[in-house]
Design a protein around this motif. Structure first.
Motif, PDB file in Angstrom:
ATOM      1  N   ILE A 150       0.825  -1.218   0.000  1.00 52.46           N
ATOM      2  CA  ILE A 150       0.000   0.000   0.000  1.00 52.46           C
ATOM      3  C   ILE A 150       0.861   1.271   0.000  1.00 52.46           C
ATOM      4  CG2 ILE A 150      -1.944  -1.154   1.111  1.00 52.46           C
ATOM      5  CD1 ILE A 150      -1.156   0.196   3.734  1.00 52.46           C
ATOM      6  N   GLY A 151       2.181   1.084  -0.151  1.00 50.55           N
ATOM      7  CA  GLY A 151       3.073   2.231  -0.267  1.00 50.55           C
ATOM      8  C   GLY A 151       3.285   2.988   1.028  1.00 50.55           C
ATOM      9  N   GLU A 152       3.248   2.285   2.141  1.00 49.07           N
ATOM     10  CA  GLU A 152       3.451   2.909   3.445  1.00 49.07           C
ATOM     11  C   GLU A 152       4.672   2.298   4.120  1.00 49.07           C
ATOM     12  OE1 GLU A 152       1.825   5.442   4.341  1.00 49.07           O
ATOM     13  OE2 GLU A 152      -0.153   5.369   3.402  1.00 49.07           O
ATOM     14  N   SER A 153       5.138   2.974   5.181  1.00 52.87           N
ATOM     15  CA  SER A 153       6.282   2.482   5.940  1.00 52.87           C
ATOM     16  C   SER A 153       6.259   3.153   7.308  1.00 52.87           C
ATOM     17  CB  SER A 153       7.594   2.825   5.230  1.00 52.87           C
ATOM     18  OG  SER A 153       7.800   4.231   5.257  1.00 52.87           O
ATOM     19  N   ALA A 154       7.224   2.787   8.137  1.00 48.25           N
ATOM     20  CA  ALA A 154       7.334   3.419   9.454  1.00 48.25           C
ATOM     21  C   ALA A 154       7.610   4.912   9.341  1.00 48.25           C
ATOM     22  CB  ALA A 154       8.436   2.735  10.264  1.00 48.25           C
ATOM     23  N   GLU A 155       8.111   5.342   8.204  1.00 51.00           N
ATOM     24  CA  GLU A 155       8.385   6.771   8.001  1.00 51.00           C
ATOM     25  C   GLU A 155       7.131   7.555   7.652  1.00 51.00           C
ATOM     26  OE1 GLU A 155      11.455   7.162   5.113  1.00 51.00           O
ATOM     27  OE2 GLU A 155      13.008   6.254   6.378  1.00 51.00           O
ATOM     28  N   THR A 156       6.191   6.915   6.954  1.00 48.81           N
ATOM     29  CA  THR A 156       4.985   7.628   6.523  1.00 48.81           C
ATOM     30  C   THR A 156       3.833   7.487   7.508  1.00 48.81           C
ATOM     31  OG1 THR A 156       4.187   5.717   5.250  1.00 48.81           O
ATOM     32  CG2 THR A 156       5.608   7.298   4.108  1.00 48.81           C
ATOM     33  N   ILE A 157       3.934   6.530   8.440  1.00 48.08           N
ATOM     34  CA  ILE A 157       2.877   6.284   9.420  1.00 48.08           C
ATOM     35  C   ILE A 157       3.254   6.936  10.741  1.00 48.08           C
ATOM     36  CG2 ILE A 157       1.771   4.468  10.789  1.00 48.08           C
ATOM     37  CD1 ILE A 157       1.849   2.725   8.303  1.00 48.08           C
ATOM     38  N   ASP A 158       2.289   7.614  11.353  1.00 46.04           N
ATOM     39  CA  ASP A 158       2.570   8.357  12.586  1.00 46.04           C
ATOM     40  C   ASP A 158       2.757   7.449  13.795  1.00 46.04           C
ATOM     41  OD1 ASP A 158       2.291  11.117  11.548  1.00 46.04           O
ATOM     42  OD2 ASP A 158       0.218  10.510  11.173  1.00 46.04           O
ATOM     43  N   SER A 159       1.943   6.379  13.895  1.00 48.27           N
ATOM     44  CA  SER A 159       2.007   5.534  15.082  1.00 48.27           C
ATOM     45  C   SER A 159       1.628   4.098  14.753  1.00 48.27           C
ATOM     46  CB  SER A 159       1.062   6.059  16.178  1.00 48.27           C
ATOM     47  OG  SER A 159       1.349   7.393  16.516  1.00 48.27           O
ATOM     48  N   PHE A 160       2.153   3.166  15.544  1.00 46.11           N
ATOM     49  CA  PHE A 160       1.862   1.745  15.429  1.00 46.11           C
ATOM     50  C   PHE A 160       1.123   1.316  16.700  1.00 46.11           C
ATOM     51  CE2 PHE A 160       3.906  -2.727  15.789  1.00 46.11           C
ATOM     52  CZ  PHE A 160       2.821  -3.327  15.177  1.00 46.11           C
TER      53      PHE A 160
ATOM     54  N   THR B  78       5.453   3.365  18.980  1.00 43.08           N
ATOM     55  CA  THR B  78       4.651   2.178  19.255  1.00 43.08           C
ATOM     56  C   THR B  78       3.826   2.417  20.514  1.00 43.08           C
ATOM     57  OG1 THR B  78       6.383   0.781  18.280  1.00 43.08           O
ATOM     58  CG2 THR B  78       4.725  -0.306  19.656  1.00 43.08           C
ATOM     59  N   TRP B  79       2.513   2.550  20.355  1.00 46.61           N
ATOM     60  CA  TRP B  79       1.658   2.833  21.511  1.00 46.61           C
ATOM     61  C   TRP B  79       1.531   1.602  22.387  1.00 46.61           C
ATOM     62  CZ3 TRP B  79      -3.088   6.084  19.475  1.00 46.61           C
ATOM     63  CH2 TRP B  79      -2.605   7.294  18.950  1.00 46.61           C
ATOM     64  N   GLN B  80       1.495   1.837  23.702  1.00 46.82           N
ATOM     65  CA  GLN B  80       1.509   0.741  24.668  1.00 46.82           C
ATOM     66  C   GLN B  80       0.462   0.938  25.762  1.00 46.82           C
ATOM     67  OE1 GLN B  80       5.509   1.672  25.904  1.00 46.82           O
ATOM     68  NE2 GLN B  80       5.753   2.223  23.751  1.00 46.82           N
ATOM     69  N   SER B  81      -0.129  -0.180  26.181  1.00 49.90           N
ATOM     70  CA  SER B  81      -1.014  -0.171  27.354  1.00 49.90           C
ATOM     71  C   SER B  81      -0.884  -1.458  28.159  1.00 49.90           C
ATOM     72  CB  SER B  81      -2.479   0.003  26.918  1.00 49.90           C
ATOM     73  OG  SER B  81      -2.940  -1.154  26.225  1.00 49.90           O
TER      74      SER B  81
ATOM     75  N   VAL C 294      -5.637   2.719  22.115  1.00 50.95           N
ATOM     76  CA  VAL C 294      -5.997   3.990  21.470  1.00 50.95           C
ATOM     77  C   VAL C 294      -6.603   4.947  22.498  1.00 50.95           C
ATOM     78  CG1 VAL C 294      -7.552   5.075  19.807  1.00 50.95           C
ATOM     79  CG2 VAL C 294      -6.284   3.010  19.169  1.00 50.95           C
ATOM     80  N   ALA C 295      -7.530   4.454  23.313  1.00 53.13           N
ATOM     81  CA  ALA C 295      -8.172   5.310  24.308  1.00 53.13           C
ATOM     82  C   ALA C 295      -7.158   5.848  25.320  1.00 53.13           C
ATOM     83  CB  ALA C 295      -9.273   4.533  25.028  1.00 53.13           C
ATOM     84  N   LYS C 296      -6.194   5.017  25.678  1.00 55.92           N
ATOM     85  CA  LYS C 296      -5.189   5.422  26.677  1.00 55.92           C
ATOM     86  C   LYS C 296      -4.148   6.372  26.103  1.00 55.92           C
ATOM     87  CE  LYS C 296      -1.599   3.419  29.677  1.00 55.92           C
ATOM     88  NZ  LYS C 296      -0.419   3.995  29.012  1.00 55.92           N
ATOM     89  N   GLU C 297      -3.730   6.126  24.853  1.00 50.19           N
ATOM     90  CA  GLU C 297      -2.580   6.833  24.314  1.00 50.19           C
ATOM     91  C   GLU C 297      -2.923   7.930  23.315  1.00 50.19           C
ATOM     92  OE1 GLU C 297       1.121   5.242  25.155  1.00 50.19           O
ATOM     93  OE2 GLU C 297      -0.457   5.734  26.607  1.00 50.19           O
ATOM     94  N   ALA C 298      -4.200   8.203  23.089  1.00 51.85           N
ATOM     95  CA  ALA C 298      -4.604   9.169  22.055  1.00 51.85           C
ATOM     96  C   ALA C 298      -3.998  10.544  22.259  1.00 51.85           C
ATOM     97  CB  ALA C 298      -6.124   9.259  21.991  1.00 51.85           C
TER      98      ALA C 298
ATOM     99  N   VAL D 117      -2.359   5.754  11.303  1.00 51.44           N
ATOM    100  CA  VAL D 117      -1.997   4.769  12.321  1.00 51.44           C
ATOM    101  C   VAL D 117      -2.097   3.358  11.744  1.00 51.44           C
ATOM    102  CG1 VAL D 117      -2.632   3.825  14.579  1.00 51.44           C
ATOM    103  CG2 VAL D 117      -2.795   6.280  14.177  1.00 51.44           C
ATOM    104  N   LEU D 118      -1.110   2.520  12.046  1.00 54.15           N
ATOM    105  CA  LEU D 118      -1.176   1.097  11.724  1.00 54.15           C
ATOM    106  C   LEU D 118      -1.685   0.355  12.948  1.00 54.15           C
ATOM    107  CD1 LEU D 118      -0.521  -1.515  10.090  1.00 54.15           C
ATOM    108  CD2 LEU D 118       1.809  -1.361  11.042  1.00 54.15           C
ATOM    109  N   ILE D 119      -2.821  -0.351  12.816  1.00 53.41           N
ATOM    110  CA  ILE D 119      -3.310  -1.210  13.887  1.00 53.41           C
ATOM    111  C   ILE D 119      -3.140  -2.659  13.455  1.00 53.41           C
ATOM    112  CG2 ILE D 119      -4.965   0.488  14.752  1.00 53.41           C
ATOM    113  CD1 ILE D 119      -7.181  -1.142  13.330  1.00 53.41           C
ATOM    114  N   SER D 120      -2.905  -3.540  14.426  1.00 48.84           N
ATOM    115  CA  SER D 120      -2.778  -4.958  14.088  1.00 48.84           C
ATOM    116  C   SER D 120      -3.075  -5.825  15.300  1.00 48.84           C
ATOM    117  CB  SER D 120      -1.357  -5.275  13.575  1.00 48.84           C
ATOM    118  OG  SER D 120      -1.261  -6.639  13.189  1.00 48.84           O
TER     119      SER D 120
END
Length: 353
Positions: A254-264, A288-291, A307-311, A323-326
């Motif tokens: 999809i033409g994305e990378s860690a450089e083009t994405i704000d958060s994982f 990398t957002w963490q909870s 997401v709710a904790k780290e927004a 944002v990349l979610i997985s």
């Protein structure tokens, strides 16, 4: 690889809650592990978890979140055009939890409302399906995601006790005139389904009296056939090898990378695992957002909980954050999505009382 794209969807709010009991892992694991308790905490990175009181259900947590997100976004019940409920621990085997949501929130009787039975990978599945209903109906859609894993967890199982937790969430979706496009992809390897499963209680293996008896395990723990079984090494291998390569391919396609994405925002299986995964994808720990360290691993709900904790970490600008979610785990199954989060949307994490 199949890529599923959808345009014109906005997340109005993400609300999550943890249940009543806060568990300090340092204290709770002492009896089970003795002097090794601190080593377990260091290896998982999970310091505290939240477990529900007996009688608190998945529906209770998620409906409380739904009420908060409707109030926080000034949304009326008549504006809701559908309910999607992701859980593998519904309040009852039948009927489905989404019918409870319709009744408790006073929603229209003429809307689609249904459950999706998935574990760790469930949130991105639910988000994509809920988005399609929002586009088709032109109305807002509620996505609920939560599990009470403790109902199916042996308190004497050394593989699950240190990490597993309970939580609920509600995400409110609406349509927008924005041309921003979300991309999703999904992965299933049923050959590994016995790596994370509940041996008894389905139609394949109806519960027998002996399924309720604790069995001694080689590591000194105990578990019943009605409890969650997890092969932690098999799950780690799945994420480290299959999921990391699959996510790398997804971003490339999809033409994305860690450089083009704000958060994982990954599923919080444990902190060691997601740190390794983020590093393979070239995301810094800061991006990398963490909870999980603070609330534990609550299955697919870990993504909206995070997401709710780290927004608040999003840049406070008019620009939506990419944002990349997985999610990844039981199935074996994985899901991923590159979505946008609005810094001005409504976000909240609270403790259920």
């Amino acid at each position: 690889m199949q890529i599923f794209n959808i345009k014109g969807i906005h997340i109005d709010g993400v609300v999550a809650c943890v249940p009543e009991r806060k568990i300090d892992n340092a204290a709770s694991l002492q009896e089970m592990y003795g002097d090794e308790a601190q080593l377990i905490i260091q290896s998982t990175g999970i310091e505290t978890r939240y477990l529900a009181n007996v009688g608190t259900s998945t529906g209770d947590l998620c409906i409380a979140c739904a009420e908060e997100v409707l109030k926080g976004t000034n949304t009326k019940p008549e504006e809701i055009g559908g309910v999607v409920f992701v859980t593998f621990t519904p309040d009852r085997l039948m009927p489905f939890n989404a019918s409870l949501v319709q009744e408790k929130l006073g929603l229209s009787k003429e809307i689609p409302a249904f459950d999706i039975s998935l574990a760790c990978s469930g949130y991105a599945y639910g988000l994509y399906i809920a988005s399609m209903f929002a586009k088709a109906s032109g109305k807002k859609v509620l996505l609920l995601d939560g599990d009470i894993q403790s109902t199916y967890m042996s308190g004497l199982d050394k593989s699950t006790v240190p990490v597993m937790a309970d939580a609920g969430s509600a995400t409110l979706l609406s349509i927008t005139e924005s041309n921003s496009e979300w991309s999703f992809t999904f992965y299933t390897d049923g050959s590994g389904r016995d790596s994370l499963f509940i041996p008894a209680a389905g139609s394949k293996s109806p519960i027998k009296a002996e399924d309720l008896a604790y069995q001694d395990l080689p590591d000194g723990g105990k578990r019943r056939n009605v409890d969650i079984y997890m092969d932690g090494f098999a799950i780690f291998k799945f994420v480290a090898m299959d999921v990391s390569k699959w996510l790398t391919r997804f971003l490339a396609e999809i033409g994305e990378s860690a450089e083009t994405i704000d958060s994982f925002v990954p599923h919080q299986a444990n902190m060691y695992m997601i740190k390794k995964l983020g590093k393979k994808l070239k995301f810094t720990w800061e991006k990398t957002w963490q909870s999980g360290d603070a609330v534990g691993n609550s299955a697919s709900a870990t993504v909206p909980v995070t997401v709710a904790k780290e927004a608040a970490k999003m840049l406070i600008t008019d620009k939506e954050n990419k944002v990349l979610i997985s999610g990844f785990g039981g199935g074996l199954s994985a899901s991923a999505g590159v979505i946008t989060l609005d810094p001005k949307a409504f976000y909240k994490l609270f403790q259920y009382k």
